[in-house]
Design a protein around this motif. Sequence first.
Motif, mmCIF file in Angstrom:
data_model
loop_
_atom_site.group_PDB
_atom_site.id
_atom_site.type_symbol
_atom_site.label_atom_id
_atom_site.label_comp_id
_atom_site.label_asym_id
_atom_site.label_seq_id
_atom_site.Cartn_x
_atom_site.Cartn_y
_atom_site.Cartn_z
ATOM 1 N N PRO A 1 0.797 -1.225 0.000
ATOM 2 C CA PRO A 1 0.000 0.000 0.000
ATOM 3 C C PRO A 1 0.833 1.279 0.000
ATOM 4 O O PRO A 1 0.397 2.304 -0.548
ATOM 5 N N ASN B 1 -9.654 7.312 2.576
ATOM 6 C CA ASN B 1 -9.372 6.247 1.616
ATOM 7 C C ASN B 1 -8.034 5.575 1.922
ATOM 8 O O ASN B 1 -7.913 4.350 1.873
ATOM 9 N N VAL C 1 -7.392 1.596 2.846
ATOM 10 C CA VAL C 1 -6.498 0.720 2.072
ATOM 11 C C VAL C 1 -5.454 0.086 2.986
ATOM 12 O O VAL C 1 -5.207 -1.126 2.926
ATOM 13 N N SER D 1 -7.075 -2.437 5.392
ATOM 14 C CA SER D 1 -7.436 -3.687 4.731
ATOM 15 C C SER D 1 -6.205 -4.574 4.550
ATOM 16 O O SER D 1 -6.275 -5.795 4.783
ATOM 17 N N TRP D 2 -5.093 -3.977 4.141
ATOM 18 C CA TRP D 2 -3.867 -4.770 3.982
ATOM 19 C C TRP D 2 -3.397 -5.333 5.315
ATOM 20 O O TRP D 2 -3.024 -6.509 5.401
#
Length: 565
Positions: A270, A352, A356, A359-360
């Motif tokens: 990311p 955002n 991201v 989530s990773w």
Amino acid sequence: MSTNRCAPKNGARYIAESFKKLGVSHVFFMDAILRPTLVEMEELGINRILAHSEKSAAYMADGYARVSGRVGVCMAQSVGAANLAAGLQDAYLHRAPVVALTGRKEPMLRYRNAYQEVPHTPLYASVTKASMDVAEARELPHLLAQAFRQASDGSPRPVHLDLNGLGGEVIEKGEVTNPVIPPAALGRLPEDRPLAAPRAIAEASHRLMQSARPVLVVGAGAIQAEAYAEVLAFAEHLNIPIATSLGGRGIIPTTHPKHIGTVGTYSAPPGNRLVYEADLVIFVGCHAGDQPTNNYKVPAQGTPIIQIDLDGQEIGRNYPNVSKVWGCPKQALADLAEMTTARPEWAEWANNVAEVVGSWRANMEPLSESDAAPIRVERLCREISRALPENGVLVADTGYSGIWTATMLDLPHPGQCYLRAAGSLGWAFPAALGAQCGAPDRPVVCFSGDGAFYYHLTELETQKRWNIPVVTVINNNSGFGQGTPKVASFYEGREGGNPAEINRFGPTDFAAVARDFGVEGIRVEDPAELGPVLQNAIAARKPVLIDVVTDIHPRAPEAWEPPAV
């Protein structure tokens, strides 16, 4: 009749008194160098750390300097000068303030095939800001002060003094006729720095206000300027995410929702992708070399840039289209935040980014909690994250040690510190010993692979001799894990062959090795034991080595690459 001149003294006493005034608490050296000076240092309470190699001495001085903000000192006699120079590479690349002293043979022996002698100046040319010849003791007052001044000011880097005499004895015996001691302020990074011009701040603010997806990329220069609060306030006040170079890791807690992670070649996926997606990048105390920019591809060339740096020569070196803010990162960020009003788009962008990254991290969670044996390195990183105290210092080697700790090991507390190797494998263990000397009240944990630890494991004796309470964690997978897949790929399609000869070794029980040196050694093969062992070792405040048997095959997170153009 009054006079401003001081009573003469010999060079040995002058050097020792100067070090004391400059705040040097430890010197790191290989015998035989400045022996009478070392005797004088004992009387003045300066610790003299005899190492087992010149490179170790240089790495110790480097770690000491980075964690303390004071100038580190390392020394070696004539024959060891080449080895000491090699050890300064990391301090040079990271920009750490170090002064290296070497002895050299007397002028009448030059160019006459003198035993053990090669010219020193060329050796130091590429790893120092300056290499200066000290021919007479009476030169010490201005050259010693100048060495410390250059090492710490501007963009800090090592400086070399080459002293007359194999071990500097000509300088020690000589008389310093006017022994004015250098000012104490030269012994540490400057507290007063050039301030960025209001015009530059206004131009940067105007450019920032035109962006919709801005991001900070923070480097070691911001840490040297102690801009912790300013970086965090800037990000929170304006809703701007933060990525860091390896040298800037720890500027804010890595679990903060505005934290993207490390960017560049040692990045989790990311980090690079999000910085690449930004429409403006603010480099803060980051020299934007190939590592933090993933070979100058993240951000893409042509991306609008604001670059804040104390070293004006670095601004615009690697990227065009740069708004220059030359001055103290601490002040410049505070002024830029005050002059700028957050745009609504920035909050959406920051949300955002947090989604991201979150989530990773959630996807990696099962690996961090894995009970597999051999132990997964993700689990090892998680347990160190949990065990490292709020004021802890983590010292990481290069290669996979750098990638693992940059991507999978969290520093959740604002008082924690991360020191990384700038390229020399084996740096971490001696550097951690030096860091502990520079910050005696802070717990220091060293993270090293077995391949790196082999370089300087003899410093276990130094650690034992001085009772330096570093906890060393060995990621022991019996090989160079980072290159294993690449080596295997070269054997594809071949019959027979032995790829293990290229990058596998051991197995070695480093816990047993540590015990032979008198350091407590603990070998861990069960992941359930990791947490308690780490916590107890750190709490004990004594020399401990933890040998963790890990699996060489799991891959560290790989840096995201932008699409080929």
